[in-house]
Design an enzyme around this catalytic site. Structure first.
Site, mmCIF file in Angstrom:
data_model
loop_
_atom_site.group_PDB
_atom_site.id
_atom_site.type_symbol
_atom_site.label_atom_id
_atom_site.label_comp_id
_atom_site.label_asym_id
_atom_site.label_seq_id
_atom_site.Cartn_x
_atom_site.Cartn_y
_atom_site.Cartn_z
ATOM 1 C CB SER A 125 -0.854 -0.029 1.266
ATOM 2 O OG SER A 125 -1.468 1.214 1.487
ATOM 3 C CE1 TYR A 149 -4.032 -2.743 5.724
ATOM 4 C CE2 TYR A 149 -3.397 -0.478 5.198
ATOM 5 C CZ TYR A 149 -3.741 -1.751 4.799
ATOM 6 O OH TYR A 149 -3.770 -2.051 3.449
ATOM 7 C CE LYS A 153 -1.607 -4.670 3.575
ATOM 8 N NZ LYS A 153 -1.889 -5.929 2.884
HETATM 9 P P1 NAD Z 1 -11.051 -6.866 1.082
HETATM 10 O O1 NAD Z 1 -11.281 -6.852 2.546
HETATM 11 O O2 NAD Z 1 -12.212 -6.649 0.186
HETATM 12 O O3 NAD Z 1 -10.334 -8.239 0.653
HETATM 13 C C1 NAD Z 1 -9.500 -8.952 1.509
HETATM 14 C C2 NAD Z 1 -9.975 -10.404 1.525
HETATM 15 O O4 NAD Z 1 -9.130 -11.161 2.381
HETATM 16 C C3 NAD Z 1 -11.399 -10.552 2.042
HETATM 17 O O5 NAD Z 1 -12.146 -11.329 1.126
HETATM 18 C C4 NAD Z 1 -11.237 -11.281 3.378
HETATM 19 O O6 NAD Z 1 -12.326 -12.133 3.647
HETATM 20 C C5 NAD Z 1 -9.940 -12.033 3.148
HETATM 21 N N1 NAD Z 1 -9.198 -12.333 4.369
HETATM 22 C C6 NAD Z 1 -8.870 -11.492 5.377
HETATM 23 N N2 NAD Z 1 -8.174 -12.157 6.330
HETATM 24 C C7 NAD Z 1 -8.032 -13.438 5.895
HETATM 25 C C8 NAD Z 1 -7.421 -14.589 6.437
HETATM 26 N N3 NAD Z 1 -6.841 -14.579 7.622
HETATM 27 N N4 NAD Z 1 -7.471 -15.738 5.731
HETATM 28 C C9 NAD Z 1 -8.092 -15.776 4.518
HETATM 29 N N5 NAD Z 1 -8.702 -14.727 3.972
HETATM 30 C C10 NAD Z 1 -8.676 -13.558 4.648
HETATM 31 O O7 NAD Z 1 -9.894 -5.805 0.776
HETATM 32 P P2 NAD Z 1 -9.352 -5.272 -0.626
HETATM 33 O O8 NAD Z 1 -9.682 -3.839 -0.699
HETATM 34 O O9 NAD Z 1 -9.736 -6.178 -1.722
HETATM 35 O O10 NAD Z 1 -7.799 -5.364 -0.336
HETATM 36 C C11 NAD Z 1 -7.011 -6.485 -0.720
HETATM 37 C C12 NAD Z 1 -5.613 -6.308 -0.180
HETATM 38 O O11 NAD Z 1 -5.074 -5.087 -0.693
HETATM 39 C C13 NAD Z 1 -5.513 -6.204 1.343
HETATM 40 O O12 NAD Z 1 -4.358 -6.879 1.759
HETATM 41 C C14 NAD Z 1 -5.374 -4.713 1.589
HETATM 42 O O13 NAD Z 1 -4.671 -4.435 2.761
HETATM 43 C C15 NAD Z 1 -4.593 -4.282 0.364
HETATM 44 N N6 NAD Z 1 -4.795 -2.867 0.007
HETATM 45 C C16 NAD Z 1 -6.049 -2.397 -0.157
HETATM 46 C C17 NAD Z 1 -6.259 -1.055 -0.473
HETATM 47 C C18 NAD Z 1 -7.645 -0.484 -0.587
HETATM 48 O O14 NAD Z 1 -7.787 0.734 -0.438
HETATM 49 N N7 NAD Z 1 -8.669 -1.263 -0.869
HETATM 50 C C19 NAD Z 1 -5.151 -0.218 -0.644
HETATM 51 C C20 NAD Z 1 -3.870 -0.747 -0.503
HETATM 52 C C21 NAD Z 1 -3.706 -2.090 -0.172
HETATM 53 C C1 WQD Z 2 -9.054 9.809 0.889
HETATM 54 C C2 WQD Z 2 -9.221 11.301 1.132
HETATM 55 C C3 WQD Z 2 -9.526 11.862 3.451
HETATM 56 C C4 WQD Z 2 -13.398 9.862 3.914
HETATM 57 C C5 WQD Z 2 -6.666 4.738 3.025
HETATM 58 C C6 WQD Z 2 -5.652 3.975 3.848
HETATM 59 C C7 WQD Z 2 -4.580 3.450 2.932
HETATM 60 C C8 WQD Z 2 -5.180 2.642 1.774
HETATM 61 C C9 WQD Z 2 -6.261 3.391 1.073
HETATM 62 C C10 WQD Z 2 -5.215 0.339 2.354
HETATM 63 C C11 WQD Z 2 -8.455 11.817 2.355
HETATM 64 C C12 WQD Z 2 -10.756 12.204 2.659
HETATM 65 C C13 WQD Z 2 -12.212 10.358 3.404
HETATM 66 C C14 WQD Z 2 -14.423 10.764 4.277
HETATM 67 C C15 WQD Z 2 -13.010 12.586 3.575
HETATM 68 N N1 WQD Z 2 -5.801 1.436 2.228
HETATM 69 N N2 WQD Z 2 -12.025 11.690 3.240
HETATM 70 N N3 WQD Z 2 -14.183 12.100 4.075
HETATM 71 O O1 WQD Z 2 -6.741 7.813 3.711
HETATM 72 O O2 WQD Z 2 -5.810 8.035 1.364
HETATM 73 O O3 WQD Z 2 -6.007 5.815 2.381
HETATM 74 O O4 WQD Z 2 -7.214 3.870 2.023
HETATM 75 O O5 WQD Z 2 -4.053 0.126 2.245
HETATM 76 O O6 WQD Z 2 -3.765 2.651 3.741
HETATM 77 O O7 WQD Z 2 -5.096 4.853 4.819
HETATM 78 O O8 WQD Z 2 -8.048 6.981 1.699
HETATM 79 O O9 WQD Z 2 -10.414 7.048 1.030
HETATM 80 O O10 WQD Z 2 -9.847 7.107 3.491
HETATM 81 O O11 WQD Z 2 -9.346 9.103 2.080
HETATM 82 O O12 WQD Z 2 -12.858 13.789 3.423
HETATM 83 O O13 WQD Z 2 -15.487 10.377 4.757
HETATM 84 O O14 WQD Z 2 -10.604 11.554 1.428
HETATM 85 O O15 WQD Z 2 -9.273 12.813 4.444
HETATM 86 O O16 WQD Z 2 -8.025 13.120 2.064
HETATM 87 P P1 WQD Z 2 -6.617 7.275 2.358
HETATM 88 P P2 WQD Z 2 -9.487 7.487 2.099
#
Ligand code: NAD
Ligand code: WQD
Length: 341
Positions: A125, A149, A153
């Site tokens: 991330s 969190y 990562k």
């Molecule tokens: P999500 O929660 O929709 O998907 C994650 C999946 O992993 C879910 O289906 C959940 O049931 C499964 N899971 C969680 N713990 C588990 C375990 N112990 N064993 C087996 N399955 C498990 O999230 P997403 O948005 O699809 O994110 C996928 C990955 O990408 C995550 O690792 C997340 O941290 C990372 N990521 C997401 C974002 C984002 O903003 N969505 C940004 C950066 C990184």
């Molecule tokens: C985006 C912008 C908020 C909600 C997070 C995690 C990051 C990654 C992606 C997993 C910011 C603003 C948000 C709201 C708002 N996830 N905001 N009102 O914070 O960039 O990243 O998700 O890895 O680790 O930290 O994403 O969508 O929460 O926020 O004004 O109700 O929107 O302040 O500027 P962020 P976000």
């Protein structure tokens, strides 16, 4: 046909990636405990691709089931999405996050090693960059995190780096910026369990009438309009990035790649208000909002340099914000209660 283990494959990004994997000729096997997802997502993907997908309901904390899975299948690589991702919850329940995301990954890596599967694509991330010193952010930027969190990562990245140094393991750490959007059919998408933490699902739930109004967290940042700037990337583009990373590992098969971090973003920064206005413009829906104070831990601006993704993986994002808004709205309006609709 190369088999790929997709941990967390029922989730938001995982379910979209299944489609692109199948389109590209890979055979995914999903391993997911469904703790933050629904089996309906897999059924919907099956409908989109017109074929069945192997699904194992399993936890990465269950070492015996992981071993069983590797005994039954010969995997070329693992795409490791499984993880918990709620920043706020990670602050109140750090052990849950370290156990699931770090211990779970160590379990997976141990079993991969035992079964001589040495290619992994990891869901990292942009959060590993903390408060960036320079923009756009390159992969060589300093890493630091402000919440548990993010620490999970970063810790997994360090583990992968050490493992790759000491063995023939190859790990591509894909650092996602802000994934948004949904598949064009409107049948799969992001389905937060509770009140969304992230901006785009919050906007779409306000638009569909589930939430009253959006709170904009801070209008006094040093940005174009004072609101936070992020790099929003369409989930389909993101999914294609995983296929490109796999194809890269296929071309390098036998050759050592080691630990290689790659940003997946668009390179463009969009403010909160710009995203809200893009959504209103693209969908014709009203999105009432109020300005509130800053959210703890937020940075002013965060967007990617995507040069490495282009040169190493031959990948560039294709969809813009407008397209992501249209696709999000199709998913949200057809499924106001997500997979429970
Ligand atoms: P999500 O929660 O929709 O998907 C994650 C999946 O992993 C879910 O289906 C959940 O049931 C499964 N899971 C969680 N713990 C588990 C375990 N112990 N064993 C087996 N399955 C498990 O999230 P997403 O948005 O699809 O994110 C996928 C990955 O990408 C995550 O690792 C997340 O941290 C990372 N990521 C997401 C974002 C984002 O903003 N969505 C940004 C950066 C990184
Ligand atoms: C985006 C912008 C908020 C909600 C997070 C995690 C990051 C990654 C992606 C997993 C910011 C603003 C948000 C709201 C708002 N996830 N905001 N009102 O914070 O960039 O990243 O998700 O890895 O680790 O930290 O994403 O969508 O929460 O926020 O004004 O109700 O929107 O302040 O500027 P962020 P976000």
């Amino acid at each position: 046909m190369k088999k790929i283990l997709v941990t967390g494959g029922a989730g938001y990004i995982g379910s979209h990636t299944l489609i692109e994997l199948i389109k590209a000729g890979f055979e995914p096997v999903v391993y997911d405990n469904l703790s933050n997802s629904s089996p309906i997502a897999i059924e919907r993907v099956e409908k989109i691709v017109g074929q069945q997908i192997s699904f194992i309901k399993g936890d990465i904390l269950d070492v015996e089931l992981l071993k069983q899975t590797f005994k039954e299948h010969n995997f070329f690589a693992v795409i490791h999405f499984a993880g918990l991702k709620a920043v706020g919850e990670s602050v109140s329940k750090p052990l849950k996050y370290y156990e699931n995301n770090v211990t779970g990954t160590i379990n997976l890596l141990n079993v991969m090693q035992e079964f001589a599967c040495q290619n992994i694509i990891f869901s990292s991330s942009a959060t590993v960059y903390g408060n960036p010193e320079t923009l756009p952010i390159t992969e060589t930027a300093k890493r630091s995190c402000t919440n548990p969190y993010g620490q999970t990562k970063l810790t997994v990245e360090y583990i992968l780096e050490d493992l790759c140094k000491s063995s023939q393991f190859n790990a591509i750490s894909l650092r996602y910026f802000n994934p948004i959007g949904a598949y064009e059919t409107g049948t799969i998408g992001e389905d937060p369990n509770d009140i969304p933490n992230n901006l785009m699902p919050y906007i779409s739930q306000v638009a569909v009438g589930k939430l009253e109004k959006l709170s904009v967290f801070g209008d006094d940042y040093d940005t174009v309009d004072g609101t936070g700037v992020r790099d929003y990337i369409h989930v389909v583009d993101l999914s294609k990035g995983h296929v490109k990373a796999l194809e890269y590992l296929v071309t390098k098969d036998g050759e050592k790649v080691g630990f290689d971090p790659v940003n997946l973003g668009t390179g463009n920064g969009t403010s909160v208000l710009e995203l809200v206005n893009a959504f209103i413009g693209a969908t014709g829906q009203a999105v009432p909002y109020v300005m509130t104070g800053r959210r703890a831990g937020d940075v002013a601006s965060c967007y990617a340099s995507c040069d490495k993704a282009k040169t190493v993986l031959n990948w560039t994002a294709e969809f813009d914000i407008k397209r992501a808004c249209v696709d999000t709205w199709r998913w949200q309006s057809h499924n106001p209660n997500g997979y429970k609709s």
